[in-house]
Every structure is written in structure tokens, then in C-alpha cells.
Design a protein around this motif. Structure first.
Motif, PDB file in Angstrom:
ATOM      1  N   ARG A 246       0.815  -1.169   0.165  1.00  0.00           N
ATOM      2  CA  ARG A 246       0.117   0.003  -0.019  1.00  0.00           C
ATOM      3  C   ARG A 246       0.920   1.177  -0.008  1.00  0.00           C
ATOM      4  O   ARG A 246       1.677   1.383   0.643  1.00  0.00           O
ATOM      5  N   HIS A 247       0.626   2.434  -0.744  1.00  0.00           N
ATOM      6  CA  HIS A 247       1.145   3.618  -0.763  1.00  0.00           C
ATOM      7  C   HIS A 247       0.849   4.307   0.287  1.00  0.00           C
ATOM      8  O   HIS A 247      -0.352   4.621   0.421  1.00  0.00           O
ATOM      9  N   SER A 248       1.574   4.924   1.088  1.00  0.00           N
ATOM     10  CA  SER A 248       1.356   5.802   2.162  1.00  0.00           C
ATOM     11  C   SER A 248       1.829   7.251   1.937  1.00  0.00           C
ATOM     12  O   SER A 248       3.021   7.138   1.308  1.00  0.00           O
ATOM     13  N   ALA A 249       1.584   8.075   2.394  1.00  0.00           N
ATOM     14  CA  ALA A 249       1.842   9.604   2.414  1.00  0.00           C
ATOM     15  C   ALA A 249       1.961  10.343   3.864  1.00  0.00           C
ATOM     16  O   ALA A 249       1.447   9.734   4.751  1.00  0.00           O
ATOM     17  N   PHE A 250       2.630  11.408   3.929  1.00  0.00           N
ATOM     18  CA  PHE A 250       2.748  11.981   5.159  1.00  0.00           C
ATOM     19  C   PHE A 250       1.487  12.889   5.482  1.00  0.00           C
ATOM     20  O   PHE A 250       0.732  13.260   4.481  1.00  0.00           O
TER      21      PHE A 250
ATOM     22  N   ALA B 179       7.136  18.512  11.091  1.00  0.00           N
ATOM     23  CA  ALA B 179       8.682  18.618  10.506  1.00  0.00           C
ATOM     24  C   ALA B 179       9.019  20.095  10.174  1.00  0.00           C
ATOM     25  O   ALA B 179      10.240  20.690  10.274  1.00  0.00           O
ATOM     26  N   MET B 180       8.263  20.784   9.916  1.00  0.00           N
ATOM     27  CA  MET B 180       8.456  22.170   9.316  1.00  0.00           C
ATOM     28  C   MET B 180       8.747  23.227  10.650  1.00  0.00           C
ATOM     29  O   MET B 180       9.647  23.987  10.568  1.00  0.00           O
ATOM     30  N   THR B 181       8.089  22.938  11.668  1.00  0.00           N
ATOM     31  CA  THR B 181       8.066  23.666  12.966  1.00  0.00           C
ATOM     32  C   THR B 181       9.555  23.404  13.547  1.00  0.00           C
ATOM     33  O   THR B 181      10.410  24.305  13.822  1.00  0.00           O
TER      34      THR B 181
END
Length: 166
Positions: free
Chosen positions: A25-29, A37-39
Motif C-alpha cells: 500500500r502506498h502511504s503519504a505524510f 517537521a516544518m516547525t
């Protein structure tokens, strides 16, 4: 009846040696993971910028201290070479550090307890015998403060203190 969604995006299957067929299965964030992650990245960059600016301020103070020491030593050598007393007027721009470090100049002569602003026309004397008047100089500004005590025989710094703000 068939499921339309499974026909459009069928799961990919692969053959693994131990278990046979496995469905990949393809998963994403998720949006929360991306924001987190940006913080963290922004915090790390902020800390790096603050530490670099502190290092730059300290470097500026060290260069100003080196200029002050060099100027005193040059005046003593000039007095020795010319065999005449050299007087350096004590003022804000006396040491030529205005480009590097703009700040308020204070002096403390022998017998004085506290640093004070130089009086109008006050100077520092360098004798042709190779002796200068013992003096302590404090230069304070936005980046921090420098205190240098000069040796009367060599006009070199015998005591140096650099304090960086922030």
C-alpha cells in the motif's frame, strides 16, 4: 458487481520468498506530520542564526580589542623611534575602532577606583624612554564591552576582558 474504486487503483502485489504474495500500500505524510517537521526545521534554523550572530558580535569585539592594543604599541614604538613624547588624545575615536565597534570610551588611571569618561583634552603619554603611562581602557557598545589594562613597560595588554551581550 465489482467495486469501482478497486478497479481504478488496484493494489500492487509482489512476491516475497517467505510469505508468498503481499499487498503493498502506498502511504503519504499527514498534514500534522508535515507541520511538525516544518516547525522543527524553523526552530533549528532560528537557533543557528542566533548562535552565528553571537559569534559575529564576539569576533567584532576581539578585532576592536586587537586594534586598541596595536594602536598603543605603535605609539610606544613611535615615541622610541622619534625620541619624543607621543601623546594620544583619549576620545571616542582615539583608537580607530569606529568602523569595527562603535561605543563609549572610558578610562581608569593609576589610583582611580572606577572607570570614567575622559576629560576634554585628556591624553595618554608614551615616553621616549620606552615607558607609557599605565592606564586601563573600557570600550562598551551594542555588542558588548572590552576592558584592557596596559603594561607601562611594553604598552601591551596585561589584562583583557571581553564580554558579549546576548
Amino acid at each position: 458487481m465489482t467495486n469501482c474504486q478497486s478497479i481504478k487503483n488496484p493494489p500492487q502485489a509482489s512476491l516475497t520468498p517467505q510469505r508468498g504474495f503481499a499487498v503493498i500500500r502506498h502511504s503519504a505524510f499527514t498534514l500534522i506530520e508535515l507541520c511538525l517537521a516544518m516547525t522543527i526545521t524553523i526552530l533549528v534554523i532560528g537557533v543557528a542564526v542566533l548562535s552565528i550572530s553571537g559569534v559575529r558580535a564576539e569576533d567584532k569585539l576581539r578585532r576592536a580589542a586587537a586594534i586598541i592594543e596595536t594602536t598603543a604599541r605603535q605609539n610606544l614604538l613611535r615615541a622610541l623611534n622619534s625620541q619624543q613624547t607621543v601623546r594620544m588624545e583619549l576620545s571616542s575615536g582615539a583608537f580607530g575602532v569606529s568602523e569595527e565597534f562603535s561605543g563609549m570610551l572610558q578610562v581608569r588611571r593609576v589610583g582611580e577606583i572606577a572607570f570614567r569618561a575622559p576629560k576634554r583634552g585628556e591624553s595618554w603619554e608614551f615616553s621616549p624612554t620606552g615607558i607609557c603611562e599605565p592606564i586601563e581602557v573600557r570600550l562598551s557598545g551594542e555588542a558588548g564591552q572590552i576592558e584592557i589594562g596596559f603594561d607601562p613597560l611594553t604598552a601591551c595588554a596585561k589584562r583583557k576582558s571581553i564580554q558579549v551581550k546576548g
